[in-house]
Design a protein around this motif. Structure first.
Motif, PDB file in Angstrom:
ATOM      1  N   UNK A  50       0.835  -1.200   0.000  1.00  0.00           N
ATOM      2  CA  UNK A  50       0.000   0.000   0.000  1.00  0.00           C
ATOM      3  C   UNK A  50       0.874   1.256   0.000  1.00  0.00           C
ATOM      4  N   UNK A  51       1.967   1.220   0.735  1.00  0.00           N
ATOM      5  CA  UNK A  51       2.868   2.368   0.803  1.00  0.00           C
ATOM      6  C   UNK A  51       3.445   2.686  -0.571  1.00  0.00           C
ATOM      7  N   UNK A  52       3.835   1.645  -1.309  1.00  0.00           N
ATOM      8  CA  UNK A  52       4.351   1.849  -2.667  1.00  0.00           C
ATOM      9  C   UNK A  52       3.282   2.486  -3.549  1.00  0.00           C
ATOM     10  N   UNK A  53       2.068   2.011  -3.423  1.00  0.00           N
ATOM     11  CA  UNK A  53       0.975   2.569  -4.227  1.00  0.00           C
ATOM     12  C   UNK A  53       0.761   4.046  -3.932  1.00  0.00           C
ATOM     13  N   UNK A  54       0.863   4.419  -2.645  1.00  0.00           N
ATOM     14  CA  UNK A  54       0.665   5.822  -2.251  1.00  0.00           C
ATOM     15  C   UNK A  54       1.824   6.693  -2.708  1.00  0.00           C
ATOM     16  N   UNK A  55       3.034   6.156  -2.640  1.00  0.00           N
ATOM     17  CA  UNK A  55       4.208   6.961  -2.984  1.00  0.00           C
ATOM     18  C   UNK A  55       4.433   7.068  -4.493  1.00  0.00           C
ATOM     19  N   UNK A  56       3.824   6.219  -5.256  1.00  0.00           N
ATOM     20  CA  UNK A  56       3.936   6.309  -6.717  1.00  0.00           C
ATOM     21  C   UNK A  56       2.751   7.039  -7.324  1.00  0.00           C
ATOM     22  N   UNK A  57       1.754   7.343  -6.513  1.00  0.00           N
ATOM     23  CA  UNK A  57       0.589   8.044  -7.009  1.00  0.00           C
ATOM     24  C   UNK A  57      -0.475   7.136  -7.592  1.00  0.00           C
ATOM     25  N   UNK A  58      -0.255   5.834  -7.491  1.00  0.00           N
ATOM     26  CA  UNK A  58      -1.235   4.891  -7.998  1.00  0.00           C
ATOM     27  C   UNK A  58      -2.533   4.961  -7.195  1.00  0.00           C
ATOM     28  N   UNK A  59      -2.399   5.189  -5.894  1.00  0.00           N
ATOM     29  CA  UNK A  59      -3.542   5.307  -5.007  1.00  0.00           C
ATOM     30  C   UNK A  59      -3.428   6.594  -4.202  1.00  0.00           C
ATOM     31  N   UNK A  60      -4.547   7.057  -3.636  1.00  0.00           N
ATOM     32  CA  UNK A  60      -4.565   8.225  -2.763  1.00  0.00           C
ATOM     33  C   UNK A  60      -4.857   7.780  -1.331  1.00  0.00           C
ATOM     34  N   UNK A  61      -4.265   8.442  -0.324  1.00  0.00           N
ATOM     35  CA  UNK A  61      -4.439   8.015   1.069  1.00  0.00           C
ATOM     36  C   UNK A  61      -5.800   8.397   1.638  1.00  0.00           C
ATOM     37  N   UNK A  62      -6.234   7.621   2.620  1.00  0.00           N
ATOM     38  CA  UNK A  62      -7.414   8.004   3.388  1.00  0.00           C
ATOM     39  C   UNK A  62      -6.995   9.031   4.436  1.00  0.00           C
ATOM     40  N   UNK A  63      -7.973   9.630   5.087  1.00  0.00           N
ATOM     41  CA  UNK A  63      -7.661  10.601   6.136  1.00  0.00           C
ATOM     42  C   UNK A  63      -6.886   9.937   7.266  1.00  0.00           C
ATOM     43  N   UNK A  64      -7.269   8.719   7.631  1.00  0.00           N
ATOM     44  CA  UNK A  64      -6.566   8.028   8.713  1.00  0.00           C
ATOM     45  C   UNK A  64      -5.126   7.726   8.333  1.00  0.00           C
ATOM     46  N   UNK A  65      -4.889   7.381   7.079  1.00  0.00           N
ATOM     47  CA  UNK A  65      -3.513   7.136   6.621  1.00  0.00           C
ATOM     48  C   UNK A  65      -2.714   8.433   6.646  1.00  0.00           C
ATOM     49  N   UNK A  66      -3.373   9.529   6.282  1.00  0.00           N
ATOM     50  CA  UNK A  66      -2.691  10.823   6.304  1.00  0.00           C
ATOM     51  C   UNK A  66      -2.321  11.209   7.736  1.00  0.00           C
ATOM     52  N   UNK A  67      -3.217  10.903   8.673  1.00  0.00           N
ATOM     53  CA  UNK A  67      -2.912  11.168  10.083  1.00  0.00           C
ATOM     54  C   UNK A  67      -1.737  10.323  10.554  1.00  0.00           C
ATOM     55  N   UNK A  68      -1.669   9.079  10.093  1.00  0.00           N
ATOM     56  CA  UNK A  68      -0.554   8.195  10.468  1.00  0.00           C
ATOM     57  C   UNK A  68       0.758   8.718   9.907  1.00  0.00           C
ATOM     58  N   UNK A  69       0.717   9.195   8.660  1.00  0.00           N
ATOM     59  CA  UNK A  69       1.918   9.784   8.063  1.00  0.00           C
ATOM     60  C   UNK A  69       2.344  11.023   8.852  1.00  0.00           C
ATOM     61  N   UNK A  70       1.363  11.854   9.214  1.00  0.00           N
ATOM     62  CA  UNK A  70       1.656  13.078   9.951  1.00  0.00           C
ATOM     63  C   UNK A  70       2.369  12.770  11.263  1.00  0.00           C
ATOM     64  N   UNK A  71       1.904  11.766  11.976  1.00  0.00           N
ATOM     65  CA  UNK A  71       2.502  11.390  13.252  1.00  0.00           C
ATOM     66  C   UNK A  71       3.907  10.827  13.066  1.00  0.00           C
ATOM     67  N   UNK A  72       4.083   9.975  12.074  1.00  0.00           N
ATOM     68  CA  UNK A  72       5.388   9.329  11.848  1.00  0.00           C
ATOM     69  C   UNK A  72       6.426  10.311  11.325  1.00  0.00           C
ATOM     70  N   UNK A  73       6.019  11.171  10.404  1.00  0.00           N
ATOM     71  CA  UNK A  73       6.970  12.082   9.762  1.00  0.00           C
ATOM     72  C   UNK A  73       7.166  13.381  10.538  1.00  0.00           C
TER      73      UNK A  73
END
Length: 383
Positions: free
Chosen positions: A38-61
């Motif tokens: 899923x991470x590869x899909x999000x980072x290549x633009x194949x898929x778009x993140x959900x709000x919860x995934x965006x929150x997880x990225x925000x916390x990690x990064x």
């Protein structure tokens, strides 16, 4: 909100946010709970993140969601390049906590400049310089005279002396902060490409005399206009690190004074080259350094053997008694705020508030403490 709603983001921003913390995809997957596929899909633009995934990225990064929603990756100034481990071997990447420490220093420097501007005070322009071709001891002597460091010699409490040294360096137009640097064996860093030169030194786990040596070591980097993250290794291989070590040693322990100390004269008279710890400690107290720094200076003057110096360096670096502070007690956030930002910064913040130039919320933001800790911070400042 429906967790299946996807947020349009620029996938290049997601890649930038991960790489800015030197995280690989495996680490990010483990931290966020997002599968590698899923991470590869999000980072290549194949898929778009959900709000919860965006929150997880925000916390990690350690980035706001607003930052992750930027149209393109922002341009950030690079980290200082030079960095060494305890055994002087360079590593490939910084730990994320080290990167966060540098980020925080840049943010604090920006706040420091804003505070001064709010008070109608321009930040002093740092205008001193040196080159590797200059004799570090001669430059150290000039700096010592320029900052009138002999006046601080009378201060017996090393912690108070450290504050005084920091204030003298800040008077040159340098922002100095004590930060939580818990990884990469980092003791300090210097940044020369920001709005003002910045020195960061490790807040916890170091005794005041070790911080003092690091402080002037990093000043050496700024004089040379060379940013660095360093740990003050035993045998630094670069000429840059050797220069900064020699500079710091001479600033704090002037050779002419050391050689005229009664203890040193007595050892020379007896041709004794193995030094008792109590004598090194006594000399260290006078010069506001630890016994290892004294031994380093004695070694440079050929007043001890290489074998003795290396043995003691290895022994004392492992000991909590020489260079490392005792295990900290529970966190006291008001004390951390004052230590981290320094008395000059904190005093200026309270002065701006008292003159109604900033409000209570602004004061809280500048100090980095909750409103409830502000009275304790002021009380500690005035103690």
């Amino acid at each position: 909100m429906n967790d299946n709603i996807h947020i349009n983001v620029n996938h290049e921003v997601l890649v930038w946010a991960r790489e800015s913390l030197a995280l690989n995809r495996a680490q990010t997957s483990e931290s966020t709970g997002i599968s590698p596929k899923r991470l590869v899909q999000l980072e290549t633009g194949e898929k778009q993140p959900t709000l919860e995934e965006l929150k997880a990225f925000s916390k990690t990064y350690k980035r706001t969601i607003a930052t992750l929603l930027l149209n393109k990756p922002p341009k950030e100034k690079p980290l200082p390049q030079d960095r060494r481990t305890v055994d002087s071997k360079e590593l490939g990447h910084f730990h994320e906590k080290t990167i966060m420490g540098v980020r925080k220093a840049r943010a604090l420097a920006q706040s420091f400049v804003e505070l001064r501007e709010e008070m109608g005070m321009s930040f002093p322009k740092f205008n001193l310089s040196a080159t590797l071709q200059d004799n570090p001891r001669e430059i150290a002597q000039k700096i010592r005279r320029h900052l009138q460091l002999d006046e601080i010699r009378e201060v017996e409490d090393i912690r108070i002396a450290l504050e005084a040294y920091i204030e003298r360096i800040e008077s040159l137009g340098i922002a100095v902060f004590q930060l939580s640097l818990t990884q990469d064996n980092v003791r300090g860093f210097a940044i020369v490409d920001d709005i003002v030169p910045i020195i960061g030194i490790k807040r916890g786990g170091e005794q005041a005399h070790s911080k003092t040596f690091t402080l002037f070591h990093e000043l050496g980097h700024i004089l040379l206009n060379e940013g660095a993250i360093t740990d003050l290794s035993l045998n630094p291989t670069s000429e840059l690190e050797k220069w900064c070590n020699a500079f710091s040693a001479e600033v704090l322990v002037p050779t002419s004074e050391l050689l005229n100390m009664a203890i040193v004269i007595d050892y020379q008279r007896r041709e004794e080259r193995e030094w008792k710890l109590k004598d090194l400690v006594e000399l260290g107290k006078y010069f506001h350094v630890g016994p290892l720094a004294i031994l380093r200076s004695l070694f440079e003057q050929k007043l001890t053997t290489k074998k003795f110096y290396q043995e003691k360096h290895a022994q004392w670096n492992k000991s909590k008694g020489f260079g490392k502070a005792k295990d900290p007690k529970g966190r006291e956030l008001h004390k951390e705020a004052l230590t981290e930002k320094g008395r000059t910064y904190v005093s200026l913040a309270f002065k701006a508030y008292d003159q109604n130039r900033i409000n209570l919320k602004d004061l809280s933001d500048f100090l980095g403490v909750k409103l409830s800790y502000i009275p304790k911070t002021r009380q500690l400042l005035n103690a």
